[in-house]
Design a protein around this motif. Structure first.
Motif, PDB file in Angstrom:
ATOM      1  N   SER A 191       0.563  -0.972  -0.079  1.00 55.11           N
ATOM      2  CA  SER A 191       0.554   0.144   0.490  1.00 55.11           C
ATOM      3  C   SER A 191       0.695   0.973   0.198  1.00 55.11           C
ATOM      4  CB  SER A 191      -1.204   0.106   1.334  1.00 55.11           C
ATOM      5  OG  SER A 191      -1.889  -1.006   1.042  1.00 55.11           O
ATOM      6  N   GLY A 192       0.064   2.503  -0.585  1.00 58.98           N
ATOM      7  CA  GLY A 192       1.162   3.405  -0.711  1.00 58.98           C
ATOM      8  C   GLY A 192       2.558   3.478  -1.933  1.00 58.98           C
ATOM      9  N   ARG A 193       2.621   2.596  -2.318  1.00 65.35           N
ATOM     10  CA  ARG A 193       3.412   2.889  -3.544  1.00 65.35           C
ATOM     11  C   ARG A 193       3.077   3.031  -4.978  1.00 65.35           C
ATOM     12  NH1 ARG A 193       7.992  -0.093  -0.984  1.00 65.35           N
ATOM     13  NH2 ARG A 193       7.770  -0.855   0.967  1.00 65.35           N
ATOM     14  N   SER A 194       4.274   4.040  -5.179  1.00 70.83           N
ATOM     15  CA  SER A 194       3.734   4.353  -6.802  1.00 70.83           C
ATOM     16  C   SER A 194       3.400   3.013  -7.529  1.00 70.83           C
ATOM     17  CB  SER A 194       4.799   5.028  -7.364  1.00 70.83           C
ATOM     18  OG  SER A 194       5.628   5.134  -7.629  1.00 70.83           O
ATOM     19  N   TRP A 195       4.336   1.799  -7.043  1.00 68.22           N
ATOM     20  CA  TRP A 195       4.132   0.903  -8.886  1.00 68.22           C
ATOM     21  C   TRP A 195       2.906   0.685  -8.025  1.00 68.22           C
ATOM     22  CZ3 TRP A 195       3.011  -4.248  -6.665  1.00 68.22           C
ATOM     23  CH2 TRP A 195       3.029  -5.235  -8.514  1.00 68.22           C
ATOM     24  N   THR A 196       2.332   0.132  -6.755  1.00 70.65           N
ATOM     25  CA  THR A 196       0.668  -0.524  -6.854  1.00 70.65           C
ATOM     26  C   THR A 196      -0.211   0.321  -7.194  1.00 70.65           C
ATOM     27  OG1 THR A 196       1.084  -0.894  -4.619  1.00 70.65           O
ATOM     28  CG2 THR A 196      -0.962  -0.958  -5.042  1.00 70.65           C
ATOM     29  N   ALA A 197      -0.718   1.843  -7.091  1.00 66.44           N
ATOM     30  CA  ALA A 197      -0.821   2.573  -7.803  1.00 66.44           C
ATOM     31  C   ALA A 197      -1.365   2.768  -9.770  1.00 66.44           C
ATOM     32  CB  ALA A 197      -0.883   4.361  -7.632  1.00 66.44           C
ATOM     33  N   THR A 198       0.318   2.214  -9.870  1.00 73.36           N
ATOM     34  CA  THR A 198      -0.107   2.141 -11.997  1.00 73.36           C
ATOM     35  C   THR A 198      -0.006   1.198 -11.426  1.00 73.36           C
ATOM     36  OG1 THR A 198       1.844   3.896 -11.093  1.00 73.36           O
ATOM     37  CG2 THR A 198       2.183   2.396 -13.587  1.00 73.36           C
ATOM     38  N   THR A 199       0.421  -0.204 -10.554  1.00 72.63           N
ATOM     39  CA  THR A 199       0.140  -1.333 -11.456  1.00 72.63           C
ATOM     40  C   THR A 199      -1.501  -1.381 -11.537  1.00 72.63           C
ATOM     41  OG1 THR A 199       1.516  -2.263 -10.491  1.00 72.63           O
ATOM     42  CG2 THR A 199      -0.282  -4.159 -10.535  1.00 72.63           C
ATOM     43  N   ARG A 200      -2.818  -0.929 -10.843  1.00 68.63           N
ATOM     44  CA  ARG A 200      -3.887  -1.148 -10.191  1.00 68.63           C
ATOM     45  C   ARG A 200      -4.275  -0.517 -11.939  1.00 68.63           C
ATOM     46  NH1 ARG A 200      -4.625   1.218  -5.396  1.00 68.63           N
ATOM     47  NH2 ARG A 200      -5.095  -0.335  -4.301  1.00 68.63           N
ATOM     48  N   ARG A 201      -4.333   1.056 -12.126  1.00 66.22           N
ATOM     49  CA  ARG A 201      -4.442   1.197 -12.765  1.00 66.22           C
ATOM     50  C   ARG A 201      -4.153   0.953 -14.171  1.00 66.22           C
ATOM     51  NH1 ARG A 201      -2.113   6.055 -11.262  1.00 66.22           N
ATOM     52  NH2 ARG A 201      -0.760   5.696 -12.117  1.00 66.22           N
ATOM     53  N   THR A 202      -3.559  -0.274 -14.675  1.00 64.58           N
ATOM     54  CA  THR A 202      -3.527  -1.165 -15.418  1.00 64.58           C
ATOM     55  C   THR A 202      -4.066  -1.718 -15.848  1.00 64.58           C
ATOM     56  OG1 THR A 202      -0.879   0.216 -15.608  1.00 64.58           O
ATOM     57  CG2 THR A 202      -1.647  -1.999 -16.646  1.00 64.58           C
ATOM     58  N   LEU A 203      -4.229  -2.523 -14.221  1.00 64.40           N
ATOM     59  CA  LEU A 203      -5.286  -4.013 -14.502  1.00 64.40           C
ATOM     60  C   LEU A 203      -6.671  -3.506 -14.883  1.00 64.40           C
ATOM     61  CD1 LEU A 203      -3.610  -5.741 -11.473  1.00 64.40           C
ATOM     62  CD2 LEU A 203      -3.246  -6.550 -13.657  1.00 64.40           C
ATOM     63  N   GLU A 204      -7.206  -2.412 -14.525  1.00 60.66           N
ATOM     64  CA  GLU A 204      -8.438  -1.991 -14.730  1.00 60.66           C
ATOM     65  C   GLU A 204      -8.920  -1.546 -15.904  1.00 60.66           C
ATOM     66  OE1 GLU A 204      -8.275   1.356 -12.039  1.00 60.66           O
ATOM     67  OE2 GLU A 204      -8.844  -0.093 -10.197  1.00 60.66           O
ATOM     68  N   ALA A 205      -7.263  -1.186 -17.116  1.00 58.05           N
ATOM     69  CA  ALA A 205      -7.698  -0.707 -18.199  1.00 58.05           C
ATOM     70  C   ALA A 205      -7.659  -2.032 -19.164  1.00 58.05           C
ATOM     71  CB  ALA A 205      -6.645  -0.256 -18.507  1.00 58.05           C
ATOM     72  N   ALA A 206      -6.630  -2.785 -18.204  1.00 60.56           N
ATOM     73  CA  ALA A 206      -7.206  -4.453 -18.666  1.00 60.56           C
ATOM     74  C   ALA A 206      -8.180  -5.139 -19.160  1.00 60.56           C
ATOM     75  CB  ALA A 206      -5.669  -5.039 -18.646  1.00 60.56           C
ATOM     76  N   GLY A 207      -9.361  -4.499 -18.301  1.00 61.98           N
ATOM     77  CA  GLY A 207     -10.383  -5.479 -17.848  1.00 61.98           C
ATOM     78  C   GLY A 207      -9.964  -6.695 -16.566  1.00 61.98           C
ATOM     79  N   ILE A 208      -9.157  -6.883 -16.164  1.00 63.15           N
ATOM     80  CA  ILE A 208      -8.432  -7.954 -15.681  1.00 63.15           C
ATOM     81  C   ILE A 208      -8.485  -7.533 -13.736  1.00 63.15           C
ATOM     82  CG2 ILE A 208      -6.558  -9.473 -14.742  1.00 63.15           C
ATOM     83  CD1 ILE A 208      -4.982  -8.406 -16.731  1.00 63.15           C
ATOM     84  N   PRO A 209      -9.817  -8.807 -13.793  1.00 60.80           N
ATOM     85  CA  PRO A 209     -10.262  -8.505 -11.849  1.00 60.80           C
ATOM     86  C   PRO A 209      -9.259  -9.118 -10.992  1.00 60.80           C
ATOM     87  CG  PRO A 209     -11.325 -10.042 -12.822  1.00 60.80           C
ATOM     88  CD  PRO A 209     -10.295  -9.396 -14.347  1.00 60.80           C
TER      89      PRO A 209
END
Length: 330
Positions: free
Chosen positions: A72-90
């Motif tokens: 939590s709180g890491r820039s990699w985490t936020a970037t990865t969350r957005r990427t997974l959402e953009a890919a439609g991967i739940p």
């Protein structure tokens, strides 16, 4: 023995190649750096809602407590969350990190099994392990990136229909939310999922502009950005939103037609990249078959292996450079 040396040289070349490609992927593009600098200097005061947290949405990185605290709180985490959402991967970020770790372990296991199958010595076994680890590291993000591109392309292909449907609903007397709800029922995934997500965000107390901007940040689509800008300007300045959306739909249609023309014009150069990358490999194979006493020294001697691995790495770099040069932003 010669076949073993060929495998060793190819494995080393692939390790170097994947390493260079991984480093290239980690370096942000000029467009990304420019946007980051502009956002930093401007402070982005017009978008404070991105720092808000929806209490009704599970924002945990993982269901496991210590993993959630660790990531939590890491820039990699936020970037990865957005990427997974953009890919439609739940998947949650913690689950994706676990998959990447398992992929590395699987790559190491495959490399070890391959080295054992050919009874390789220690140096060759290490080479296979390195190759398996590199493949395991790069495979999940490459797959996610492919999913992002395909999903974005599918959504952009439905934006004209979205504009037309919403414009038609607005002309029949529907409000903006009612028109979006009707469009969500009419359209197919994946655009219907994004519209439904925007509607859910609005029904939970969010503003329509905020919901549109969140979707825009998630999709990173130029065409969708035009739609968001048009709706935001209409809400602030007034005007006939139906006519505006029809104009945006026509613009998107023209851009798609121009993009297809550009793709057709650059198809020769893209195919040339494949020829340029494959030609040296074919020549080395033919010369090794014609004059094995001379050219097998590339596989049997240490300097030959280094030269062959360097050539493979440079060949891969040349392929990537040509692909980047022929990739035009429309």
């Amino acid at each position: 023995m010669i076949a073993l040396q060929v495998l060793v040289a190819c494995a080393f070349g692939l390790v170097v190649t994947f390493g260079l490609i991984g480093v290239a992927r980690m370096v942000p593009s000029g467009h990304t750096r420019a946007r980051s600098r502009i956002a930093t200097m401007a402070g982005d005061p017009a978008r404070p809602y991105e720092r808000q947290t929806n209490v009704l949405q599970d924002e945990r990185v993982s269901s496991i407590g210590f993993v959630d605290v660790l990531l939590s709180g890491r820039s990699w985490t936020a970037t990865t969350r957005r990427t997974l959402e953009a890919a439609g991967i739940p998947l949650r970020v913690g689950e994706y990190a676990a998959i990447r770790l398992l992929a590395v372990i699987a790559g190491l296991a495959v490399g070890r099994a391959a080295a054992t199958a050919i009874s390789a010595d220690v140096s060759v076994s290490i080479m296979f392990l390195m190759l398996g680890a590199v493949v395991g590291i790069l495979l999940p993000p490459v797959y996610v990136r492919i999913r992002v591109r395909r999903r974005r392309a599918a959504i952009e292909g439905q934006l004209v229909e979205l504009c037309e449907v919403v414009a038609s609903m607005l002309q029949t007397g529907y409000g903006q939310l009612q028109a979006l709800t009707a469009a969500c029922r009419e359209l197919e995934p994946p655009i219907s999922h994004e519209v439904q997500r925007m509607l859910d965000r609005i029904r939970l107390g969010g503003d329509i502009d905020e919901a549109l901007q969140e979707a825009n940040d998630r999709l990173q689509s130029t065409d969708f950005d035009m739609i968001v800008t048009a709706i935001s300007l209409q809400r602030s300045s007034g005007g006939n939103l139906a006519e505006i959306l029809r104009g945006v739909a026509e613009t998107i249609r023209d851009r798609m037609s121009f993009a297809r023309e550009v793709s057709a014009l650059t198809s020769k150069e893209r195919f040339s990249a494949l020829i340029v990358a494959a030609f040296p490999l074919v020549i080395v194979g033919l010369l090794s078959a014609i004059s094995p006493d001379i050219y097998t020294r590339l596989f049997t001697e240490a300097m030959g292996r280094v030269m062959l691995a360097s050539a493979l790495a440079l060949d891969a770099v040349g392929y990537v450079v040509i692909k980047r040069l022929t990739k035009l932003e429309v």
